[in-house]
Design an enzyme around this catalytic site. Structure first.
Site, short mmCIF file in Angstrom:
data_model
loop_
_atom_site.label_atom_id
_atom_site.label_comp_id
_atom_site.label_asym_id
_atom_site.label_seq_id
_atom_site.Cartn_x
_atom_site.Cartn_y
_atom_site.Cartn_z
N HIS A 64 0.83 -1.15 0.02
CA HIS A 64 -0.02 0.01 -0.03
C HIS A 64 0.62 1.29 0.17
O HIS A 64 0.40 2.22 -0.61
CB HIS A 64 -1.03 -0.06 1.10
CG HIS A 64 -1.96 -1.08 0.84
ND1 HIS A 64 -1.95 -2.32 1.35
CD2 HIS A 64 -3.03 -1.04 0.08
CE1 HIS A 64 -3.13 -2.99 1.15
NE2 HIS A 64 -3.66 -2.25 0.28
N ASP A 68 -10.82 -2.38 1.57
CA ASP A 68 -10.22 -2.45 2.67
C ASP A 68 -9.77 -1.24 3.27
O ASP A 68 -9.19 -1.26 4.57
CB ASP A 68 -9.08 -3.48 2.54
CG ASP A 68 -7.92 -3.21 1.60
OD1 ASP A 68 -7.83 -1.95 1.46
OD2 ASP A 68 -7.56 -3.92 0.93
N ASP A 95 -16.15 1.49 -4.20
CA ASP A 95 -16.19 0.21 -3.96
C ASP A 95 -17.39 -0.44 -4.22
O ASP A 95 -18.55 -0.08 -3.50
CB ASP A 95 -15.40 -0.30 -2.55
CG ASP A 95 -14.96 -1.88 -2.62
OD1 ASP A 95 -13.87 -2.20 -3.00
OD2 ASP A 95 -15.87 -2.76 -2.67
N ASP A 99 -7.23 0.16 -7.51
CA ASP A 99 -7.00 -0.99 -6.87
C ASP A 99 -8.15 -2.06 -7.16
O ASP A 99 -8.51 -2.59 -6.08
CB ASP A 99 -6.74 -0.50 -5.54
CG ASP A 99 -5.81 -1.83 -4.76
OD1 ASP A 99 -5.32 -2.60 -5.46
OD2 ASP A 99 -5.94 -1.76 -3.59
#
Ligand SMILES: Cc1cc2nc3c(=O)[nH]c(=O)nc-3n(C[C@H](O)[C@H](O)[C@H](O)COP(=O)(O)OP(=O)(O)OC[C@H]3O[C@@H](n4cnc5c(N)ncnc54)[C@H](O)[C@@H]3O)c2cc1C
Lengths: 502, 530
Positions: A269, A293, A313, A365
């Site tokens: 990350h 996350d 997301d 991501d």
């Protein structure tokens, strides 16, 4: 039945009771250390509370004047019910309630108290049948042997083969069986006796149902897939989310694919976010696509200049989990609860079509392009939709699978970004749990080369950074097709490249 | 990979839901067409209108050809325009439906990249943003979302799925060689030009070369040509039959050799960002194009309104219709009329002046089923594609409506299953199919698909059926170049004809070009060269 046989059966039940009692304690301890981390603390507090509760149970037995036999059977049933459902209930409640600890310790206290009641009651039942010294000797012998058996069974057989949820149902059934048997042996009579056996049988069936249904929670095959114990598993409409906990290593798997390991996710990350964002000192607004996350968001928030972060997301189950679960919010430093962060649950492709805002930095991501629906998120069509949300002078970073294992896939993403008008700066980093990993920093205008990293990074430094942009020959650029919706070149490269290593 | 234990993933996700509840029973009906109105139309006795409203143009029919005519006229501006459609929604053979998850086609579902001859379609695609620009070589750039996403096709063969429709699993080298020879032959035909400098096979078909030897191919069945050329092995012949059934509704034995070769050799389009064999498609199939065409029309649209007579009257044309909603007769007195209806309908509307129109035309009936499934069925060998075909299946397989969606798959989808009813003569098949109950039709569909997807019944929540009695015209031997087709295409006074029937080949490009051409004739512009 003669007296000898009765005695023997009752002593055998001491053995079973002791095993069950210890198993519940071990289950609770393991569960607590899975879910709350810090196993030393969890085990010692669970054991402490449990033993204390047993003491309370023993003390309470002093208030029982008569009807020990009946009470003994009732207590067995209760332990079977509560203990049997304990693991399943704790797993479910863990994500449902905010105050998990009171629930956990409450349950442990309850079971401990009931188990503590048992032995004194049994001693009293047996007192007329044995001499005092024999009584104490035998009861405690069986008690301790039971404890030994439990402590061996638990790590060697139960956890690896049955899992916590099934184990607790199994021992619940044993408790109920002991209750039913003792009702027989102690010759309980009257209308109550009939009700007892009906009740006991009902409970047994209920627990057996739970034992079978435990498959819905985690299946045999699933437990075999993961080396570490599964501490949480849910199926959302979009994916199967599984958290596993090994020794100090929390892992998230989506549809069986490892997303991070808490041991080295900081490498991933930090590398995902800072090489890009650290070049944009004026960046105020950041968009994160995927990454429910919150770990990328955690890194973004290390840049004090950033005022707003929007996380898009797909899966509300993911973002909820990473907003609520203490174990996970410890990891993402409560990033998703920050005032600066807004979470939108939407499909990135459709969201982009309607997006009106622009962002200085965009983190993409997504999971690896392992199937055709995911491949669309790396296509020219996708990057074309991304262009308008990038503010002038802004940049994008894309996670791009392994340039070592899936070399053509990595360079295919690079070619696709270039085809869509982006300038690219590919880089790579070593993440032990993933291997050699690749990212591409892309922008519509050229980016400044000087950068200032934020404080408190564990992996990136000015000197590590330089090496990341160098590609040794075995990972260097190859000539590949551009990934379009109508050729899905990327998914094909990815499948072939990863296929070789499987 | 992020992460690397993917191997077991699919198995895990699958086995986890191991014991699922018994499947809910399947719902569904047989939908449209408006049979009652159709029968009243055929049997006569619809009331005559009392007055005829004065208008400039009436377009009869709201299929692709009618919409194309009306749109072209609308864009010219200044005309009082009326369009009349029998059904409650426009589209005709390019109709569509909609569930909560997705739109889906009831008929036409794709268009191949238009070639140079299809200028009208290329222009339309530019106007609609299907073509977004051109590369330096002048090749059109297509809107990527509309190009059929990969993977396009899969074929169920020997118990597993393979990619592409040309059989290769378990195909011997001799069979493979024959397939290659066939494909090479088609490629050379695709490049061939007649002495007039036109391609031998073009879309629209009337822009093909007038080369006599080539047109003579229209007289024999395609199967005879294949036999003569030594194309005989089973995998190839299945593939060729499949293609003929797909486009024409009959096997190679039923269609003319010209038409059969036209299917393989007339695909002349190219793109900067796709292969020449690419197609454009949408969840609604060509219903998407229908919706865009409709948006470009400014005239009055009457739906659920049956035209029952079109007659010349004092230098103008009187159009009589019956509006099913209001139950009343309506009439227009128009300067010009476009008859964008099938030939046999045009013949009936015209009465005596239309006599003989459409004789010799063959329309194999079709069954189309739309299955709402909780998940797109997977299978061994390869995952779902857009077009999913069963080798030697009864039907043509199914198309996945959600394939073109960009959202992450939520599971639910609609599968459009196509079955040309060619097991009997068209007339007998039509009689049989019209009498089917929903249960019978449902079982037929599920039975065919179950070979590849044993769990298809359990996956299906809803199954709607449509029987196209006269779906699309079939180019039987002699129809294209040796009959009266061209005569029927010419205007009768101020009545113009526009329908894919007139091409003898039922395609979007044919229907659209005919509609535009009819409009141009009215506007006094050039016409389709024959
Ligand atoms: C099952 C199926 C699949 C197909 N798939 C494809 C494909 O994938 N690609 C492709 O290019 N083509 C396909 N086609 C061919 C399709 O027919 C053409 O693409 C096109 O839709 C034909 O349009 P049209 O306007 O010529 O005819 P039609 O669609 O027949 O239009 C005629 C219209 O006139 C209306 N009408 C009839 N009588 C009256 C009346 N009395 N009064 C008022 N209105 C009336 C009808 O309701 C209809 O709307 C398919 C056809 C079928 C049946």
């Amino acid at each position: 039945m003669n007296d000898r046989a009765t005695r023997l059966l009752l002593l055998a039940s001491v053995f079973v009771i002791a095993t069950c009692g210890l198993i519940y304690e071990l289950i609770a301890g393991t569960l607590a250390s899975y879910l709350l981390g810090d196993s030393v603390l969890q085990f010692s507090t669970v054991i402490g509370v449990y033993l204390f509760a047993m003491g309370v149970g023993s003390w309470l037995s002093g208030f029982v004047e008569r009807g020990e036999s009946r009470l003994f059977v009732q207590v067995q049933f209760l332990i079977g019910l509560i203990g049997g459902f304990s693991a399943a209930a704790l797993f479910v409640l863990f994500t449902q309630v905010n105050a998990f600890r009171p629930v956990l310790y409450g349950l442990i206290f309850l079971i401990g108290t009931l188990v503590g009641l048992e032995i004194p009651l049994l001693l009293r039942i047996l007192k007329d049948r044995l001499e005092f010294k024999d009584l104490v000797a035998r009861v405690f012998t069986f008690d301790y042997i039971g404890a030994l058996l439990a402590s061996l069974l638990f790590p060697l057989v139960l956890v690896p083969h049955l899992g916590l949820v099934r184990s607790s149902f199994l021992f619940g059934m044993l408790n109920v069986a002991v209750g039913l048997l003792s009702a027989r042996v102690l010759r309980l009579s009257g209308p109550w006796a009939r009700a007892t056996s009906v009740l006991g049988c009902g409970l047994f069936v209920l627990l057996f149902g739970g034992f079978l249904a435990a498959d819905r929670f985690t299946s045999w095959s699933e437990r075999n897939t993961y080396t570490d114990p599964i501490i949480h598993a849910v199926s959302s409409p979009y994916q199967r989310i599984v958290l596993t906990q090994g020794a100090g290593d929390l892992r998230l798997h989506l549809n069986g694919n490892l997303q991070f390991s808490s041991r080295d996710e900081y490498r991933y990350h930090e590398s995902l976010v800072h090489p890009g964002l650290a070049r944009l000192p004026m960046a105020k607004r950041v968009l994160v696509l995927g990454g429910g996350d919150g770990l990328a968001v955690r890194e973004v928030l290390k840049h004090p200049g950033v005022e707003q972060v929007l996380l898009v997301d797909l899966d509300p189950a993911m973002t909820r989990l990473f907003t609520q679960l203490p174990l996970l919010t410890q990891l993402n430093l409560d990033a998703l609860a920050s005032d600066k962060v807004r979470v939108v649950n939407a499909d990135a492709f459709t969201w982009l079509a309607e997006a009106k805002e622009t962002f200085d930095f965009v983190v993409v991501d997504f999971p690896d392009p392992s199937n055709f629906s995911l491949g669309k998120l790396y296509s020219t069509a996708f990057y074309r939709r991304l262009r308008p949300v990038i503010a002038p002078g802004g940049a994008v970073v894309v996670q791009c699978t392994s340039p070592l294992v899936a070399r053509r896939a990595f360079w295919c993403i690079d070619a696709t970004l270039r085809d869509t008008g982006f300038q690219t700066r590919p880089y790579h980093v070593y993440v032990p749990s993933f291997g050699e990993w690749g990212f591409i920093l892309a922008s519509l205008e050229s980016l400044p080369t000087d950068l200032s990293l934020p404080e408190g990074l564990r992996f990136l430094s000015a000197s590590t950074l330089r090496g990341l942009f160098e590609f040794p020959p075995d990972m260097d650029r190859v000539d590949v097709d551009v990934n379009r919706l109508n050729n899905q070149a990327l998914v094909r490269y990815f499948e072939e490249d990863w296929g070789k290593v499987r | 990979m992020k992460g690397s234990v993917a191997a077991a993933a699919v198995g895990v996700a699958g086995s986890w839901t191991g014991c699922r509840p018994a499947p809910p029973s399947i719902q569904g009906t047989i939908v449209g067409p408006n049979r009652e109105l159709g029968h009243r139309l055929r049997d006569g006795g619809l009331p005559a209108p009392e007055r005829f409203e004065q208008v400039d143009v009436v377009v009869v029919g709201g299929g692709v050809a009618g919409l194309a005519a009306a749109r072209t006229l609308s864009r010219a501006g200044g005309l009082k325009l009326v369009q009349v459609e029998l059904e409650s929604e426009v589209g005709g053979n390019s109709g569509w439906g909609q569930t909560a998850t997705t739109a889906y086609p009831w008929g036409a579902h794709y268009v191949p990249l238009p070639g140079r001859e299809a200028v009208e379609v290329v222009r339309l695609f530019e106007e609609l943003g299907v073509i977004t620009g051109h590369d330096v070589a002048g090749r059109p750039v297509y809107r990527e979302e509309f190009l059929c996403h990969d993977p396009e096709e899969r074929l169920f063969l020997h118990g597993r799925w393979q990619e592409g429709l040309i059989p290769h699993l378990g195909v011997s080298s001799a069979e493979r060689a024959e397939i290659d020879r066939f494909l090479a032959r088609m490629q050379s035909l695709r490049e061939a030009e007649g002495s007039d400098g036109r391609p031998l096979f073009a879309i629209p078909v009337d822009r093909s070369s007038t080369d006599a030897t080539c047109r003579a191919l229209d007289l024999e069945p395609f199967s005879a040509w294949l036999d003569r050329e030594g194309f005989r092995t089973r995998p190839l012949r299945w593939y060729v039959d499949y293609c003929c059934r797909d486009d024409f509704g009959l096997t190679a034995a039923g269609v003319s050799a010209f038409a059969g070769l036209h299917y393989f050799a007339a695909r002349g389009g190219e793109a900067a960002n796709a292969d020449a064999s690419a197609v454009v498609t949408w969840p609604a199939g060509n219903g998407w194009l229908v919706q865009r065409l409709r948006e470009g029309i400014t005239g009055e649209l009457h739906r659920g309104c049956a035209v029952h007579s079109v007659a010349a009257h004092e230098g103008r044309v009187r159009v009589s219709a019956f509006d099913a909603d209001s139950g009343s007769a309506v009439g227009w007195d128009a300067a010009q009329v476009v008859l964008a209806v099938p030939m046999f309908v045009a013949a009936r509307l015209l009465g005596a002046p239309g006599a003989g129109r459409g004789t010799g035309a063959v329309y194999p009936p079709w069954l189309v089923a739309n299955l709402t499934v909780d998940q797109i069925p997977d299978g061994r060998g390869m995952g779902p594609a857009w077009d999913n075909v069963l080798f030697e299946g009864r039907g043509l397989g199914y198309v996945v409506a959600t394939h073109q969606q960009l959202r992450a798959v939520t599971g639910e989808s609609v599968l459009t299953y196509y079955l040309p009813l060619d097991h009997l003569s068209p007339a007998d098949a039509r009689r049989e199919a019209v009498a089917w109950t929903w249960d019978q039709a449902r079982d037929l569909v599920l039975h065919d698909l179950a070979r590849a997807h044993p769990d298809i019944a359990a996956r299906t929540r809803r199954l709607d059926i449509k029987i196209w009695g006269h779906g699309m015209i079939c180019p039987v031997p002699g129809f294209l170049w040796h009959g009266d087709r061209h005569r029927w295409s010419k205007p009768l006074g101020n009545i113009h004809f526009a329908h894919s029937d007139l091409s003898g080949i039922s395609l979007f490009e044919e229907a659209y070009t005919r509609g535009v051409t009819a409009a141009h004739a009215i506007l006094g512009r050039g016409t389709l060269s024959a």
